[in-house]
Design an enzyme around this catalytic site. Structure first.
Site, PDB file in Angstrom:
ATOM      1  N   GLU A  50      -5.672  -8.137   0.025  1.00 30.76           N
ATOM      2  CA  GLU A  50      -6.644  -7.993   1.272  1.00 30.76           C
ATOM      3  C   GLU A  50      -7.775  -7.540   1.281  1.00 30.76           C
ATOM      4  O   GLU A  50      -8.157  -6.797   0.213  1.00 30.76           O
ATOM      5  CB  GLU A  50      -5.995  -6.718   2.349  1.00 30.76           C
ATOM      6  CG  GLU A  50      -4.637  -7.032   2.898  1.00 30.76           C
ATOM      7  CD  GLU A  50      -3.931  -5.811   3.407  1.00 30.76           C
ATOM      8  OE1 GLU A  50      -4.625  -4.897   3.855  1.00 30.76           O
ATOM      9  OE2 GLU A  50      -2.756  -5.734   3.582  1.00 30.76           O
ATOM     10  N   GLU A  67       0.877  -1.207   0.013  1.00 32.96           N
ATOM     11  CA  GLU A  67       0.049  -0.048   0.038  1.00 32.96           C
ATOM     12  C   GLU A  67       0.827   1.183   0.090  1.00 32.96           C
ATOM     13  O   GLU A  67       0.997   1.961   0.992  1.00 32.96           O
ATOM     14  CB  GLU A  67      -1.120  -0.033   1.220  1.00 32.96           C
ATOM     15  CG  GLU A  67      -2.000  -1.247   1.033  1.00 32.96           C
ATOM     16  CD  GLU A  67      -3.209  -0.952   2.040  1.00 32.96           C
ATOM     17  OE1 GLU A  67      -3.128   0.021   3.162  1.00 32.96           O
ATOM     18  OE2 GLU A  67      -4.056  -1.859   2.043  1.00 32.96           O
TER      19      GLU A  67
HETATM   20  C1  FCB Z   1      -4.734  -1.935   5.139  1.00 34.85           C
HETATM   21  C2  FCB Z   1      -3.385  -2.572   5.857  1.00 34.85           C
HETATM   22  C3  FCB Z   1      -3.365  -3.659   6.646  1.00 34.85           C
HETATM   23  C4  FCB Z   1      -4.665  -3.390   7.590  1.00 34.85           C
HETATM   24  C5  FCB Z   1      -5.937  -3.249   6.735  1.00 34.85           C
HETATM   25  C6  FCB Z   1      -7.163  -3.181   7.604  1.00 34.85           C
HETATM   26  O1  FCB Z   1      -4.376  -0.571   4.639  1.00 34.85           O
HETATM   27  O2  FCB Z   1      -2.561  -2.965   4.718  1.00 34.85           O
HETATM   28  O3  FCB Z   1      -2.355  -3.609   7.418  1.00 34.85           O
HETATM   29  O4  FCB Z   1      -4.415  -2.427   8.764  1.00 34.85           O
HETATM   30  O5  FCB Z   1      -5.745  -2.113   6.218  1.00 34.85           O
END
Ligand code: FCB
Length: 441
Positions: free
Chosen positions: A352, A167
């Site tokens: 994610e 990210e």
């Molecule tokens: C993302 C992050 C991860 C976690 C999620 C909820 O931005 O990569 O570490 O905090 O959000």
């Protein structure tokens, strides 16, 4: 959950994700300090002034944590290797205990039939390098490349996939412009530099990985489904600026070697000298793209504010414990757009996706029906994106465990497994059992 493994091609991987600082416990095993430790010591930065020194004590419980992944029938585990644990001073002497830990961890995954998906930077900028300006320092890509070589030489022979950075928008914009994450700056010049240096570090890391013969390398970007709050032209323009900064900056640089005009409007005067010369390094081919997706963002223009002169607006949809709207359609749209406009047939993993909820253990169980629907709906969206041309290869739920949710401390629970932070007891939630059931079908 209303999907089955057999709905997806054989090579589609199901797993869960975590990150080092959020679970390991940075006080264990000779790790060096990182900028999150000091950020958490400033009033109002982190709820409860909590840090990751203990987190889930995964450093002590890693074997039973890996058992949880295996017992659910998952194929892969996305984890990260902390820069500050491997190189406590950021450069120079490695911490043998840190390297041994990741060595055992990767072997532990392989023994359990789990494919290791490594992330090289999930936000532990070592304090010694933060002292030198961290992501704003023009040499940060060299420091990062050296770290990448050290950790890759230890475990690269056994990892299935490697991501350079997690990210970059959070690394650069959230942390240097909005000030919500470490180092907590609010400065456009620092931001423009970080926005570029983080990509240059990605490029330098890719070069090292290629030189070491590492295969299957990519990057993990976060996306939101961005839109204007209504059809007013100024709100549409505001959403376009947000889209350029959040969604387009990184992927356009990586796939086309350029930055979007709507973002350069603000950043151009503050870019590091000679940035144009780095675009070829940044735009070298990757083997796969990781997509993190949680929600959508609605924007309106804020003409009285400095550039980018926009504000997020609260939307009407049901929300998670984070206050994020639940919007699975946005995942489908994002994946289809990425395939169509940027990456074509490149393999894409959802690295994610998940939700926080105020979960409690009652009679030894955690009832989390909202999470079960959330996962069902988002996995369905991945199936739809596949039918519309995205080359989808996997899904990682965020997160395996409740953990340190950065500025929110331990308040927000994203896990499929509940963690009691006093006893460190792990309690699989109903969603964990449902996920396991779906993967058996
Ligand atoms: C993302 C992050 C991860 C976690 C999620 C909820 O931005 O990569 O570490 O905090 O959000």
């Amino acid at each position: 959950m209303d999907f089955k493994r057999s709905d997806f091609p054989e090579d589609f991987l199901f797993g869960a994700a975590t990150a080092a600082y959020q679970i390991e416990g940075s006080a264990h095993g000779g790790a060096g300090p990182c900028h999150w430790d000091s950020f958490a010591q400033v009033p109002d930065n982190v709820i409860g002034a909590e840090d990751g020194s203990r987190a889930c004590d995964h450093y002590l419980h890693w074997q039973s944590d890996l058992d949880l992944l295996r017992d659910a029938g998952m194929d892969a585990y996305r984890f990260s290797t902390s820069w500050a644990r491997v190189l406590p001073e950021g450069r120079g002497k490695a911490n043998p205990e840190g390297l041994d830990f990741y060595d055992r961890l990767v072997d532990g995954m392989l023994e359990r039939g789990l494919k290791p998906f490594q992330t090289l930077y999930h936000w532990e900028m070592p304090s010694a390098l933060a002292d030198l300006g961290g992501w704003t320092n023009p040499d940060v890509h060299k420091w990062f490349a050296d770290f990448v070589q050290v950790i890759n030489r230890r475990i690269g022979d056994r990892v299935h996939a490697t991501a350079t950075i997690n990210e970059p928008w959070c690394v650069a914009f959230l942390s240097h412009f909005l000030g919500h994450h470490a180092p907590g700056l609010r400065d456009i010049r620092a931001t423009a530099r970080a926005m570029h240096h983080v990509l240059k570090a990605h490029g330098a890391a890719m070069e090292v990985l290629r030189a070491e013969g590492q295969e299957n390398c990519g990057i993990v970007l976060n996306f939101e489904a961005t839109g204007p709050v209504d059809d007013a032209p100024e709100n549409i323009a505001a959403a376009t600026r947000q889209d350029a900064i959040f969604n387009r900056w990184f992927i356009e640089a990586i796939t086309n070697g350029r930055y979007p005009d709507e973002a350069m409007e603000g950043f151009a005067p503050h870019m590091p000298p000679g940035w144009q010369d780095d675009m070829a390094l940044i735009a070298q081919p990757i083997d796969w793209l990781g997509v993190n997706y949680y929600t959508r963002g609605l924007l309106r223009a804020a003409p009285d504010m400095a550039w980018p002169a926009m504000k997020p607006v609260e939307g009407p949809l049901p929300k998670t414990q984070m206050g994020w709207e639940i919007y699975p359609q946005g995942l489908r749209d994002t994946l289809v757009r990425l395939a169509r406009d940027y990456v074509g047939d490149l393999p894409i993993y959802v690295t994610e996706n998940g939700m926080a909820w105020d979960d409690h253990v009652e009679n030894g169980a955690v009832h989390d029906p909202a999470r079960i629907s959330f996962v069902s709906d988002h996995v369905r969206a991945i199936g739809e994106a596949t039918r519309e041309g995205a080359n989808m290869k996997g899904f990682f739920y965020w997160s395996l465990l409740d953990n340190y949710e950065w500025a929110f401390g331990y308040e927000k629970r994203f896990g499929m497994v509940h963690v009691d932070y006093v006893t460190m007891t792990r309690t699989p939630k109903a969603s964990y059992r449902e996920y396991a059931r779906a993967l058996r079908r």
